[in-house]
Design an enzyme around this catalytic site. Structure first.
Site: not given
Length: 452
Positions: A308, A330, A441
């Protein structure tokens, strides 16, 4: 309520050597960049010493600029460790929790208001602490389950949102507050804390209407930079952590990060390493990989901080990726070892571990680990991974905490926040604000409003 930062006598253009010498070196985290150097992994893949030297003058100027800007009121987050009023407020709430025999703290927050508290939770929560539930999802299945299992008769509800208008935490807060009212009735508001902007926003307005106590996130401090506000300090206090030690660690790292020579300033050195690896060697992906389960969410916290703060240029900026050792050995190590040369690693490890040993009675082929401390196994996995990356000429650096405690965690947070500011200067990107997030948003709100 926190006032705008003022000029402080401790803030100098360069911390005096006497101040640095007063900080015990065995109590300070270390940064090892050996694994990124050209002399270790070849000039075509690593950073030649001359490239660091070429940045020294710029970094000296950037550090001096940062300090001057702080004196004029910018970078307000860097002043938060010195705010004694907030310390008193969080300690008072912790005393209330003890007096009321609260067993569960429900923390509602997302982004910086959720990731920072989750780091604190993973670091401190245990059998002797309150249960600390972080709700940072609007998945209805998870929410329905949590609403049923939480004992609302012995719960403190905390909602954290800097703007007070973010859909996810506010919608979850209303759900939790309804549950609390069903249990506590007219007294419900006494068991709620709102952490938000002290001057504006829907959450502030709602809290004032309901008689809910408000703790401030200073107006000039963004959510991802808020770990030294109640966003970090309140979880620490509620989980029985040493808040003063956490702040002391931050102040110690602040002193060190005021050094204008990159050789003495780990934030500047880390920022230069990141910048050179991405801009000069094409390592676009920064993998931050703690080798401690108690720091797993630190990787995601730093992922948000970098993404951000710096993800505002289509051509050049680091792309962060959170990983965890040993699990991701892994799942991702094969890609890192033999895939495209696009990743570099920032490991975070602890020098000291809890004492727990492998039993002596093990299958014959595992005799080599019988009786060994699990910390030895964890260290061996880190060393094996880092050495394997060196063998294949892949860059990596390591931050080592002498021990995982509040002091060192405070140092680590301040180091990474300062690095983000220095990276902003190197990339010529404003590290504050997140216009891309705000666009998403707004579109979400528009979609939901149209459905009504």
């Amino acid at each position: 309520m926190t006032s705008p930062p003022q000029k402080n006598v401790w803030l100098q253009l360069s911390a005096p050597s006497s101040t640095l010498h007063s900080i015990p070196q065995n109590n300070v985290l270390t940064l090892d960049i050996t694994g990124v150097l050209a002399k270790i992994i070849t000039p075509s893949r690593g950073i030649p010493e001359q490239e660091y030297i070429n940045l020294k003058t710029s970094m000296k100027r950037y550090t001096e600029d940062w300090l001057k800007e702080r004196q004029s009121g910018e970078h307000a987050w860097s002043m938060d460790p010195y705010d004694r009023r907030i310390l008193k407020q969080v300690q008072d709430i912790a005393s209330f929790v003890n007096a009321e025999k609260i067993r569960t703290v429900v923390w509602v927050g997302i982004g910086g208001s959720g990731l920072g508290p989750r780091v604190i939770q993973e670091f401190l929560e245990g059998p002797e602490t309150v249960e600390f539930v972080v709700l940072d999802t609007i998945d209805p299945a998870i929410l329905a389950m949590e609403m049923e299992v939480i004992d609302w008769k012995h719960t403190l509800l905390i909602v954290a949102s800097k703007s007070g208008g973010t859909l996810e935490p506010m919608s979850v807060f209303f759900l939790c507050y309804e549950k609390l009212k069903q249990t506590r009735g007219a007294k419900a508001a006494q068991y709620v804390i709102a952490v938000t902007d002290p001057h504006t926003g829907p959450l502030r307005s709602f809290a004032l209407e309901q008689g809910i106590e408000i703790l401030p996130i200073p107006t000039t401090v963004g959510g991802r930079y808020s770990i030294f506000t109640p966003i970090g300090l309140l979880p620490l206090a509620l989980l029985g952590g040493d808040v003063q030690s956490f702040l002391r660690g931050a102040k110690e790292m602040d002193t060190i990060c005021q050094q204008t020579n990159i050789d003495d300033n780990p934030a500047a050195q880390l920022a230069c390493t990141q910048f050179l690896l991405e801009s000069k060697r094409g390592y676009l992906i920064r993998v931050i990989m703690p080798y401690s389960q108690r720091l797993e969410s630190l990787g995601r916290w730093n992922q948000q901080l970098i993404a951000e703060s710096l993800g505002k240029n289509e051509l050049h900026n680091p792309i962060p990726l959170a990983a965890i050792g040993t699990q991701d050995q892994h799942s991702l190590l094969q890609q890192w070892m033999e895939g495209p040369l696009k990743c570099w690693h920032l490991f975070v490890r602890c020098a000291q571990h809890e004492h727990l040993t492998v039993p002596m009675d093990v299958e014959e082929s595992f005799q080599y680990i019988a009786g060994k401390n699990y910390g030895e196994l964890l260290d061996a996995c880190y060393k094996g991974t880092s050495q394997a990356l060196t063998e294949t000429k892949r860059p990596h650096a390591t931050i080592t905490l002498q021990k995982l405690d509040e002091q060192h965690l405070g140092q680590l947070f301040f180091l990474l926040l300062t690095e983000a500011v220095f990276l902003g200067k190197l990339y010529r990107i404003n590290p504050y604000g997140q216009p891309g997030v705000e666009a998403g948003k707004n579109m979400t709100k528009e979609i939901l409003t149209k459905k009504n």
